[in-house]
Structure formats: C-alpha cells, structure tokens
Design an enzyme around this catalytic site. Sequence first.
Site, mmCIF file in Angstrom:
data_model
loop_
_atom_site.group_PDB
_atom_site.id
_atom_site.type_symbol
_atom_site.label_atom_id
_atom_site.label_comp_id
_atom_site.label_asym_id
_atom_site.label_seq_id
_atom_site.Cartn_x
_atom_site.Cartn_y
_atom_site.Cartn_z
ATOM 1 N N CYS A 1 -4.869 7.049 -20.748
ATOM 2 C CA CYS A 1 -4.402 5.743 -21.279
ATOM 3 C C CYS A 1 -3.631 4.916 -20.248
ATOM 4 C CB CYS A 1 -3.526 5.989 -22.521
ATOM 5 S SG CYS A 1 -1.931 6.755 -22.157
ATOM 6 N N CYS B 1 0.207 13.810 -21.350
ATOM 7 C CA CYS B 1 0.780 12.497 -21.665
ATOM 8 C C CYS B 1 1.506 12.543 -23.015
ATOM 9 C CB CYS B 1 -0.349 11.468 -21.713
ATOM 10 S SG CYS B 1 0.180 9.848 -22.297
ATOM 11 N N HIS C 1 -1.480 1.284 -4.263
ATOM 12 C CA HIS C 1 -1.813 2.718 -4.139
ATOM 13 C C HIS C 1 -0.876 3.566 -4.980
ATOM 14 C CE1 HIS C 1 -3.926 1.802 -0.063
ATOM 15 N NE2 HIS C 1 -4.650 1.470 -1.103
ATOM 16 N N GLN D 1 0.842 -1.194 0.000
ATOM 17 C CA GLN D 1 0.000 0.000 0.000
ATOM 18 C C GLN D 1 0.879 1.246 0.000
ATOM 19 O OE1 GLN D 1 -3.549 -0.706 2.894
ATOM 20 N NE2 GLN D 1 -1.870 -2.026 3.564
ATOM 21 N N ASN D 2 2.172 1.049 0.114
ATOM 22 C CA ASN D 2 3.108 2.169 0.231
ATOM 23 C C ASN D 2 3.450 2.737 -1.145
ATOM 24 O OD1 ASN D 2 3.064 1.473 2.911
ATOM 25 N ND2 ASN D 2 4.990 0.330 2.840
#
Length: 256
Positions: A140, A158, A129, A111-112
């Site tokens: 995309c 992007c 995460h 989760q880090n």
Amino acid sequence: MESSAAALDAAAECISRARYVVALTGAGLSVESGIPPFRGPGGLWTKHGEPPMDGYQRFLRDPRAVWEERLNPSGPMRELWQALAEARPNPGHLALVELEELGILKATITQNVDNLHRLAGSGRLLEIHGNATLVRCIQCVARFGRDAIDFAELPPRCPHCEGILKSDTVSFGEPIPADVLEGCFEESERADCMIVAGTSATVYPAAQFPVSIHQRGGDLVEVNPYESEITQLCRHTLQGAAGEVLPELVERVRRR
Ligand code: APR
C-alpha cells in the site's frame, strides 16, 4: 579548486532572474557530511564495483534474507550505513534551505537516502531514491519511521494492510514509487532553472530532469569539483565542493 567570483556572480544572476528554480542533488552534496559518494574519487562503487542490478528481485524472492543482511550489514554497505547514522547536514544543505526561505528555490529533488535535507529543514523535498530512516509497504506504499516497526518477525509487516515492509530506499530494479516520481516530474516540468549539485548524472530517471530542462531552453547551474555526464549542458559550472560553493552562491543571490 575555487570557482571564480565572476562565475559565482553570473550563476547568482541566472538564479535570481529565473522564474522557477529546482535543485537536483546527489551523493556529492553529502561528502562533506562524511558520507562517501558512489562514483568518482573515494566512491563506494569505484572501490567495490557496482552492486547487482537485481536488488529488488532478490528482495521479492527472499525478503527475510534481505532484511537479515540489512540489519547486520557487511562489506561496503556496512561502511555506508555507519556513515549515514553519524552524518549531519553540512553548509551545502543549509544553503539550499536558505535559498528556499528566500522564496527562490521551489523544490529539491534528491537522489540521497541520507535524510540530511530533511534534517537541514528543506520544505518541498522529493526523495527520488527514498529515505534510509523509513520503511515502506510494498503493497500500500505507506511509510513508517524504522523505530515505529517491530523487527522481531522478519520480514516486518505493514500495520495498515499486513503487506511486506521494505527499507524505503529504492533498490536497483525497483520502480520509483509513483507518488514521489509524480512530484519530481511536476516540479522539473515547471522549472526554468535547475541547480545540479553533487551528482554524476549517470542514473535515470533522475538524470533525465536536467536534460529535459536544458532541452526546453532552461538553464542548468552545476556545482561539482569534477565533470559529470551533463557538464556540457550547463550554462554555469561552478567547480568546487558543494559545502563551500553553495553558501557563496546563495550569499550572492541574497545580496541582489
Ligand atoms: N561537492 C559536490 N560534488 C561532489 C563532491 C563535493 N564535495 N565530492 C564529489 N562530488 C561529485 C562527484 O564528482 C560526482 O560527480 O558528486 C558526484 C557523486 O556521484 P555519484 O557517486 O554517482 O552519486 P549520485 O550521482 O548521487 O548517484 C546516483 O546512483 O548508486 C546510485 O542510488 C545511488 O542515488 C545514487 C545514484
């Protein structure tokens, strides 16, 4: 708080016997790298209150403002980003890499967002995460290192599709990117043993994985100085700091 030799031996036996071991890690694993956790003693949210739950909606409404804040953080987030920038993997991260090199740990779900598992050398790593050193296109889903992006114009665009780029860290209210979530389900569905290290197990969907493994009869091995939401479900609870307990645990697994 030391976890007893007997508890370490029993947990090592469980892990050695398992067919498919997966780890779930949380902020507590990086405490010994100088990064404060979110909850419990010294937790950022404990000190400053939980952040707003609509971070993603705020980003979509005004990506430029959120980027300006991200590039010039203040308050608790400044403390967190500063700690992230200086942090290095600790013996807890390295112990999980060794367990993977022994062929026992098949995947790490973290989760880090601190990039420390990657720096430590974890192979099969799912950053549920996201990763604070990356940016991701909300169109995309392409990901880029932050240093590959020109921040002269905000929000950055992007290079592949001109979509808006955001930090790869998943904001509250943002769906977990499908590619990573799929990998997490794939790995946790194959697991018959999960090492749960340094997490309060309060945030979903990450906290669901150990619960599902337990419900299927799998074994949970917790590494945490304090009780978490899933301590009651764990077959083995090693009370202590991950940077101390994980190396001792892996040492026992290696010696089997
Ligand atoms: N070693 C192991 N565990 C530790 C240590 C340590 N040295 N120090 C603290 N802990 C434990 C705490 O007891 C707590 O159970 O780590 C856990 C940290 O819990 P949280 O701060 O809630 O972190 P985490 O579970 O990763 O939070 C999940 O919440 O805010 C969101 O996106 C954020 O990924 C984060 C998610």
